[in-house]
Design an enzyme around this catalytic site. Structure first.
Site, PDB file in Angstrom:
ATOM      1  N   ASN A  72      50.956  25.307  74.368  1.00 34.47           N
ATOM      2  CA  ASN A  72      51.982  25.624  73.376  1.00 34.47           C
ATOM      3  C   ASN A  72      51.300  26.179  72.130  1.00 34.47           C
ATOM      4  OD1 ASN A  72      54.163  25.752  71.698  1.00 34.47           O
ATOM      5  ND2 ASN A  72      54.687  23.593  71.798  1.00 34.47           N
ATOM      6  N   GLU A 130      52.352  14.466  78.093  1.00 34.49           N
ATOM      7  CA  GLU A 130      51.186  15.332  78.261  1.00 34.49           C
ATOM      8  C   GLU A 130      50.321  14.872  79.428  1.00 34.49           C
ATOM      9  OE1 GLU A 130      50.524  17.040  73.741  1.00 34.49           O
ATOM     10  OE2 GLU A 130      49.089  15.578  74.533  1.00 34.49           O
ATOM     11  N   SER A 139      52.436  23.652  68.880  1.00 34.77           N
ATOM     12  CA  SER A 139      52.690  22.296  69.369  1.00 34.77           C
ATOM     13  C   SER A 139      52.702  21.307  68.205  1.00 34.77           C
ATOM     14  CB  SER A 139      51.600  21.899  70.370  1.00 34.77           C
ATOM     15  OG  SER A 139      51.796  20.569  70.804  1.00 34.77           O
ATOM     16  N   SER A 140      53.740  20.459  68.186  1.00 34.62           N
ATOM     17  CA  SER A 140      53.797  19.401  67.173  1.00 34.62           C
ATOM     18  C   SER A 140      52.764  18.338  67.541  1.00 34.62           C
ATOM     19  CB  SER A 140      55.194  18.767  67.137  1.00 34.62           C
ATOM     20  OG  SER A 140      56.151  19.709  66.745  1.00 34.62           O
ATOM     21  N   THR A 184      60.659  21.406  69.103  1.00 36.06           N
ATOM     22  CA  THR A 184      60.620  21.646  67.658  1.00 36.06           C
ATOM     23  C   THR A 184      61.633  22.709  67.244  1.00 36.06           C
ATOM     24  OG1 THR A 184      58.293  21.017  67.545  1.00 36.06           O
ATOM     25  CG2 THR A 184      59.139  22.364  65.750  1.00 36.06           C
ATOM     26  N   SER A 244      55.237  19.098  76.386  1.00 32.00           N
ATOM     27  CA  SER A 244      54.737  19.985  75.344  1.00 32.00           C
ATOM     28  C   SER A 244      55.004  21.441  75.719  1.00 32.00           C
ATOM     29  CB  SER A 244      53.232  19.768  75.156  1.00 32.00           C
ATOM     30  OG  SER A 244      52.725  20.606  74.154  1.00 32.00           O
ATOM     31  N   GLY A 245      55.576  22.198  74.763  1.00 30.81           N
ATOM     32  CA  GLY A 245      55.882  23.598  75.017  1.00 30.81           C
ATOM     33  C   GLY A 245      57.266  23.846  75.566  1.00 30.81           C
ATOM     34  N   GLY A 301      55.842  16.007  73.452  1.00 28.41           N
ATOM     35  CA  GLY A 301      56.317  15.536  74.749  1.00 28.41           C
ATOM     36  C   GLY A 301      55.225  14.956  75.618  1.00 28.41           C
TER      37      GLY A 301
END
Length: 1049
Positions: free
Chosen positions: A162, A391, A165-166, A117, A112-113, A389
Site C-alpha cells: 500500500n 497483515e 498505509s496507515s 483510510t 492493508s491496501g 488491517g
C-alpha cells in the site's frame, strides 16, 4: 452521443453489474460472492450491500461519483432508493443519531491496501457537508477535514502492499450538538509502528513527513535544519526507496503545513516540530565502533547537529548513548553504577531515543487536534475506526502480531453483534428461528490475551520480559520454549524452528520470535529521559514530563500490556454505540485498476465471513426495535397513536402495523421488541411517515413563506410609493394598494395570451383607453413582459368562415428599452422606426410638469391630419372625477386636489384595535376604477397616435398613464355604469343599530381579511378610516372593504 461522461454512473444497466445487495444472490457460496463482486468491480461499481453491511472494493483509481451531486442525492434518501454507496451508510448513521439520540460508530476493516483510510475520509467529508452550523461549527469541520493530511503525514508510509498505509490506528469521534451540528471531536490513537522510524523493509519508506520535509523545505529551512537528499540519512536509505508513484512530496508538505495552522499550531510550534523531525534524521547518522569491547562514537562531527537541534550538550548525548546508569540493590541499599555499552547496545539506545522522540511528537500532534476540537460536555457522536488491517508478510514480527491481535478483537465485535448477538436475541424474544453455524474467533482472542488457565501468549511474553536482564536472543528462545510448554497443545497454535504459528480468523500466520522480547519491553532508560529533560527548548522538555523518582518503583508496563488495554478499551467504546460496518477488499497486489485476482478476493471473502453474514441476514429480520421506540417513531401515522398511545404498547404496535396493512409474515412480535423481516416493509413505514411530516411541513412552510412574501411586498410597495414622494400630490387610495399584476386574467383568456411568447412571464396586464390625434377613445389590452409591451385590439373579420365576428388583433409589439420621460400617470416614450418603447416598471423616476407636448406626422386629409404638435395641459379643478376637455389640438385635464405631496405609505386600514399585526393592516387593496382626489393627472391609460399615420415612419411621442388600478375588462369612464346596475330600489328596512352602506359595485376580496360583496348588498359599517378602507360586517363575517365602492344609507 457516445461520450461516457454524458451519463451519470447510476444510469448503467444493473443486470450486467450483478446485484446491489448480495442477500438476493440465488446461490450463497464464496464463488458466487466473488463473481458478483467481480462483475460490479469491472463496471466501476465498487460498493455492494449485505443488508446494512457495506462491502467496498479498492478501485485503485479516482471514480467520478463522490461529488456534491451525490451528496445531495443520498442526503435523506432511503437505502433502497439509490445504488450502494458509502454516502448512504454515512447518511444512515447521521440520521439514526439524530432520530434515536444514540451514539453511532462505523468499523472499517480489511487488510492493508483495501481502502480503509479513504473510506474513513469520505465518511468524515460527507458528515461535514450535510451538517449545518455557524462559524464555530465550520471551524470544527475544518479541523476534522484537515486533521487527515496532518495525521497521514506523520502516521502513514509506503509499504510493499500500500502506497499510503496507515501505520497507526485511530478512532475519530465527531461530536454533535442536539441540533446535529458538529461542534467538537476527539481522536484516540494507538499502535503507532515506531520501529519504522529506524528501519524499513526493502521497497518501503519511512513515514511521509521525512520525505515531505526534504522535498518541500525552503532554502532557509534547509540551512537551519541541515537537511539534504534522503539517501544521506541512515534512517531513510536502508530500503533504497525514496519516492512514491503519483505522489508529490513537495505539494504534500505545503498541505501538511497548512493543516498545522488549521488545527491551531503556532508558527513557533510548527518550527519546533520540523526541528525535531530533522533532529531524528541526524540522530540516526551517529554510528559506533568497538574499542576494547566497548562502543565509542565513530565521528564526533555527527554529534554536533543533532545536539544543536535537540538543545542538549554534545558531551551529554555522547555519554548517554555509550553508557548507562544502573541501580544496584544490596542489603537494603541502592547504589548507582555506570555501565559502558557495547556497539549493539549503543545502537539500541540511539534507536530507542529516536523512536521515543517520534512517538511523543505524534502524541503531541494528536493532542493539539483534540484541544482544538474539545467541548465541555459530550452529547452525541459518530465514531470512525480506521486501523491498519490484517497483515501477513514474508517475515512477521512483533508489530504484525499486535496488529493482527487488534484485528482479531474487531472481528470478535463483528461476530458478537451481527451473528452471535442476533441469534441469541431471537431466542430471548421467543422468535421462531433456525440457527446458523459460524466460526466464533473468541477462542483465538483468549489464546492471545488470556491471563489464567491457561495463560495467554501475551502473559507468557510479559513474564519472560520481567526476568530478562540483557538484550539478546536468549530471552526470545526462552519465550519460544515456554510457549511450547504451556500452550503448545492449543488447536490454534503451533511452533516452528524460528517462532510460532497462530491460526487467525484470516488464516495461519507464522511469526518470527526474534526481537519479540526486546520490542515488548519498550524501555527508554531513565538517563536518556534525564538528558532530554535538560534540553534548552521548552517544546522538547514538555515531551518528557516523567517524574523519574516516582516511577522507579513497580514493574514497568510492556508494549503488549498497553496494546491489550487499548484494544479492550476500544471494544468497550464501540459496544456502547450502534455499530455500522464497512468490509474493505483488496482485489490485487499490483495496485492497478481493473486487475482482479480471484484467489486473493475469495480468501478475503472467506475470512471476512461474508457467506455467514448473508445467510444470517436472509434467515433473520432486517429491523428490530423495542415497542416504545417503535411507537414513538411512527406515532404520527394514526390519530390513535398521536401524540402518544394510551394503551398497552404491544397493542399499539399491532394497531400501527394493521393501519399500514403489513402482511403477517413480514413481522413478529417478541416479548419486548418488534421484528420486521424485509427492508421493503420498513421502507413502507418510513415513506408513510415522511409523507405525514411533509404534509405538515408544507402547511408550516406555506404560512412562513406567505409571511416573508408579505413583508417583502410591503417593503417593495413602500419603496415604489416613495418614487413620487415630495414630487406631486397623491391620490388617496394609491399609497397603500396591492399590485396584482395581471388584472385581465390572461391565463383564462388564451385568445389574448397567444400573442405573448410561450416562455415570457407577464408582469402587468390591464385594459387601457387609447386616444387618437383627435382625442377620440378606443379600448386596448396592454400587456407588459420583461422584453416587450403589447397592445391588443379587436376587429371584425371581413372575410372567411368567421366573417362578421370580433377577434383579437395585435396592434403593436414594442421593445422596452427606449423610455425617455414620464409624467406621473403618463408615460412618454419616443418610438423610432424600430417601434421600441419602454416598460411601465417599478424603477420609474418621473419628471413632472404641468403640460406634455408631442409631435405627429401628417396622416391624411382634414383639419387634424396635418403634422404638428399636440398638447396635454393639467390644471386644478373640483371634485374627485377627472374631467377631460379636448379643444382642437389641446387636451385639458382637471381634477380636485389630492393628499399632500409628502404623504407616504403605511397608513392603517381600519381600526388598529380590531386588526392583527401592522403588517396585515398595511395590505391595502387598490381602488376600483372610480377615481378619487387625483392631482393634475388623468385616470385612464392614454395612448396618443394617429389613426392614419404610418406605423413605420417618422417619430412619435406616446404618453401612458402609469398609476391606474385594474379595470379588469370593465367599461371605460365614458360609459360609467349606473349605481346599483339599474335595479329597483329595495324596500326600506328598519333603522339599524349602527351605520350601514349599500354596495354600488361588486367586489372580490383580494386578501383573507377583506369582504367580498355584490352590488346592492347592505354592509354594516363598524369603522370608517380616512385611508379609504372601511371595516364592516356582512352576513356574519367581518372584514375590510373599499369605501368608494359603497354609499351610505
Amino acid at each position: 452521443m457516445g461520450s461516457k461522461e454524458r451519463y451519470h454512473w447510476q444510469a448503467q444497466n444493473v443486470k450486467v453489474s450483478g446485484v446491489d445487495d448480495m442477500v438476493l444472490l440465488s446461490k450463497i457460496n464464496e464463488d458466487a460472492i466473488t463473481d458478483n463482486l467481480k462483475k460490479r468491480y469491472m463496471d466501476d461499481y465498487i460498493f455492494t450491500y449485505i443488508g446494512s453491511v457495506l462491502i467496498s472494493v479498492n478501485p485503485f483509481k479516482q471514480l467520478p461519483y463522490f461529488t456534491d451531486r451525490e451528496v445531495e442525492l443520498y442526503q435523506g434518501a432511503a437505502q433502497y432508493e439509490n445504488p450502494p454507496h458509502i454516502y448512504a451508510l454515512a447518511d444512515n448513521m447521521y440520521r439514526n443519531m439524530m432520530i434515536d439520540s444514540e451514539n453511532q460508530c462505523v468499523i472499517i476493516s480489511g487488510e492493508s491496501g483495501a481502502g480503509k483510510t479513504v473510506a474513513a475520509k469520505y465518511i468524515m467529508s460527507y458528515v461535514s457537508k450535510v451538517s449545518g452550523g455557524g462559524d464555530k461549527v465550520q471551524h470544527v469541520k475544518d479541523i476534522i477535514l484537515q486533521s487527515n493530511p496532518l495525521l497521514e503525514a506523520f502516521g502513514n508510509a509506503k509499504t510493499v502492499r500500500n502506497n499510503n498505509s496507515s501505520r497507526f490506528g485511530k478512532y475519530f469521534e465527531i461530536q454533535f450538538s442536539q441540533g446535529g451540528a458538529p461542534d467538537g471531536g476527539k481522536i484516540s490513537n494507538f499502535l503507532l509502528e515506531k520501529t519504522r522510524v529506524v528501519s524499513q523493509n526493502p521497497g518501503e519508506r519511512n513515514f511521509h513527513i521525512y520525505y515531505q520535509l526534504l522535498e518541500g523545505a525552503s532554502g532557509e529551512q534547509r540551512e537551519n535544519l541541515g537537511v539534504t537528499t534522503p539517501d544521506y540519512y541512515y534512517y531513510l536509505n536502508q530500503s533504497g526507496t525514496y519516492t512514491v508513484e503519483d505522489v508529490n512530496d513537495k505539494k504534500e508538505f505545503s498541505d501538511t503545513m497548512a493543516a498545522m495552522s488549521v488545527v491551531g499550531l503556532s508558527v513557533e510550534d510548527q518550527d519546533s516540530v520540523l526541528q525535531l523531525v530533522a533532529g531524528i534524521l541526524h540522530l540516526g547518522n551517529i554510528s559506533f565502533r568497538e574499542e576494547n569491547n566497548y562502543a565509542v562514537v565513530e565521528s564526533q562531527d555527527f554529534l554536533a547537529f543533532p545536539s544543536f537541534l535537540l538543545g542538549i550538550s554534545q558531551d551529554g548525548l555522547c555519554s548517554k548513548l555509550t553508557s548507562r546508569i544502573m541501580d544496584s540493590k544490596w542489603g537494603g541499599k541502592t547504589e548507582s553504577i555506570s555501565v559502558t555499552l557495547n556497539t549493539e547496545q549503543a545502537c539500541f539506545s540511539r534507536d530507542a531515543l529516536s523512536k521515543a522522540l517520534y512517538t511523543r511528537l505524534f502524541d503531541f500532534l494528536v493532542d493539539c487536534i483534540n484541544k482544538a476540537m474539545q467541548k465541555d460536555q459530550e452529547e452525541l457522536n459518530i465514531g470512525v475506526l480506521d486501523i491498519y488491517g490484517f497483515e501477513i508478510f514474508q517475515r512477521n514480527g512483533f508489530e504484525q502480531f499486535c496488529i493482527n491481535f487488534v484485528n482479531e478483537k474487531l472481528q470478535q465485535i463483528f461476530i458478537e453483534l451481527t451473528l452471535k448477538a442476533e441469534q441469541e436475541e431471537y431466542v430471548l424474544e421467543g422468535i421462531h428461528w433456525t440457527p446458523i453455524e459460524y466460526f466464533n474467533n473468541k477462542v483465538v482472542c483468549d489464546l492471545i490475551e488470556s491471563k489464567l488457565n491457561p495463560p495467554g501468549l501475551m502473559s507468557i511474553l510479559d513474564d519472560v520480559c520481567a526476568t530478562m536482564h540483557a538484550k539478546g536472543e536468549g530471552a526470545d528462545q526462552t519465550l519460544l520454549q515456554k510457549l511450547q510448554g504451556q500452550i503448545g497443545s492449543h488447536e490454534h497454535f503451533s511452533s516452528w524452528n524460528k517462532g510460532f504459528i497462530i491460526h487467525h480468523y484470516a488464516g495461519k500466520v507464522s511469526y518470527d520470535v526474534s526481537g519479540f522480547c526486546e520490542r515488548n519491553r519498550d524501555v527508554l532508560f531513565n538517563d536518556i529521559i534525564e538528558l532530554m529533560q535538560s534540553s534548552e527548548f521548552p517544546f522538547i522538555r514538555a515531551l518528557f514530563p516523567e517524574n523519574l523518582e516516582a516511577e522507579k518503583r513497580g514493574r514497568p508496563s510492556t508494549a503488549s500490556s498497553k496494546i491489550k488495554k487499548q484494544a479492550n478499551s476500544l471494544v468497550q467504546t464501540l459496544m456502547k454505540c450502534t455499530p455500522h460496518y464497512i468490509r474493505c477488499i483488496k482485489p490485487n497486489e499490483t495496485k492497478r485498476p481493473r486487475d482482479w485476482e480471484d484467489n486473493r478476493v475469495r480468501h478475503q471473502v472467506e475470512y471476512l465471513g461474508l457467506r455467514e453474514n448473508i445467510r444470517v441476514r436472509r434467515a433473520g429480520y432486517a429491523f428490530r426495535r423495542v415497542f416504545n421506540k417503535f411507537l414513538q417513531r411512527y406515532a404520527i401515522l394514526t390519530k390513535e397513536t398521536w401524540p402518544r398511545w394510551r394503551g398497552e404498547e404491544r397493542q399499539g404496535v399491532l394497531h400501527l402495523l394493521n393501519s399500514v396493512h403489513m402482511d403477517q409474515d413480514q413481522f413478529q412480535l417478541g416479548k419486548t421488541k418488534i421484528f420486521i423481516k424485509a427492508p421493503e416493509s420498513l421502507f413502507l413505514l418510513e415513506e408513510m411517515r415522511e409523507r405525514k411530516y411533509n404534509g405538515y411541513a408544507r402547511v408550516i412552510q406555506k404560512a412562513w413563506r406567505k409571511h416573508i412574501a408579505v413583508r417583502k411586498y410591503v417593503k417593495m410597495r413602500e419603496e415604489a410609493s416613495d418614487v413620487l414622494l415630495n414630487k406631486k400630490e397623491r391620490r388617496r387610495n394609491s399609497i397603500n394598494r396591492n399590485f396584482v399584476g395581471d388584472y385581465i386574467g390572461t391565463d383564462n383568456h388564451p385568445e389574448i395570451r397567444q400573442f405573448v411568447g410561450r416562455r415570457e412571464r407577464i408582469d402587468f396586464a390591464d385594459v387601457v383607453v387609447k386616444f387618437d390625434r383627435r382625442f377620440r377613445t378606443v379600448k386596448r389590452d396592454l400587456i407588459l413582459t420583461s422584453k416587450f409591451l403589447y397592445l391588443i385590439g379587436r376587429e371584425k373579420v371581413k372575410q372567411g368562415p368567421d366573417k362578421g365576428q370580433i377577434q383579437e388583433v395585435l396592434k403593436r409589439k414594442i421593445e422596452l428599452n427606449k423610455i425617455q420621460s414620464d409624467q406621473s400617470d403618463f408615460l412618454s416614450a419616443r418610438l423610432p422606426v424600430s417601434l421600441s418603447c419602454t416598460s411601465v416598471v417599478s424603477p420609474l423616476r418621473p419628471s413632472l410638469s404641468p403640460s406634455l407636448e408631442f409631435k405627429v406626422k401628417k396622416g391624411g386629409w382634414g383639419p387634424f391630419s396635418s403634422s404638428g404638435s399636440r398638447q396635454i395641459q393639467f390644471q386644478g379643478g373640483q371634485g374627485d372625477e377627472a374631467i377631460l376637455k379636448p379643444s382642437g389640438k389641446v387636451l385639458q385635464v382637471s381634477i380636485g386636489p389630492g393628499l399632500p405631496k409628502n404623504s407616504r405609505g403605511g397608513a392603517h386600514r381600519g381600526d388598529p384595535s380590531s386588526r392583527g399585526s401592522l403588517l396585515r393592516q398595511q395590505q391595502g387593496t387598490p381602488s376600483p376604477f372610480k377615481l378619487s382626489s387625483t392631482s393634475w393627472v388623468t385616470a385612464a391609460w392614454v395612448w396618443f397616435s394617429s389613426w392614419f399615420s404610418t406605423l413605420f415612419s417618422g417619430s412619435l411621442k406616446a404618453v401612458f398613464p402609469c398609476d391606474t388600478y385594474r379595470l379588469q375588462r370593465r367599461r371605460s369612464k365614458e360609459v360609467k355604469p349606473v349605481p346599483g346596475a339599474g335595479r329597483p330600489k329595495p324596500a326600506p328596512r328598519p333603522k339599524p343599530r349602527s351605520p350601514q352602506c349599500r354596495a354600488l359595485y361588486a367586489y372580490d376580496a383580494q386578501d383573507t381579511d377583506e369582504l367580498s360583496f355584490n352590488a346592492d348588498d347592505v354592509i354594516e359599517i363598524l369603522t370608517e378610516d380616512p385611508s379609504g378602507w372601511w371595516f364592516g360586517r356582512l352576513r356574519g363575517r367581518e372584514g375590510m372593504f373599499p369605501g368608494n365602492y359603497v354609499e351610505k344609507i
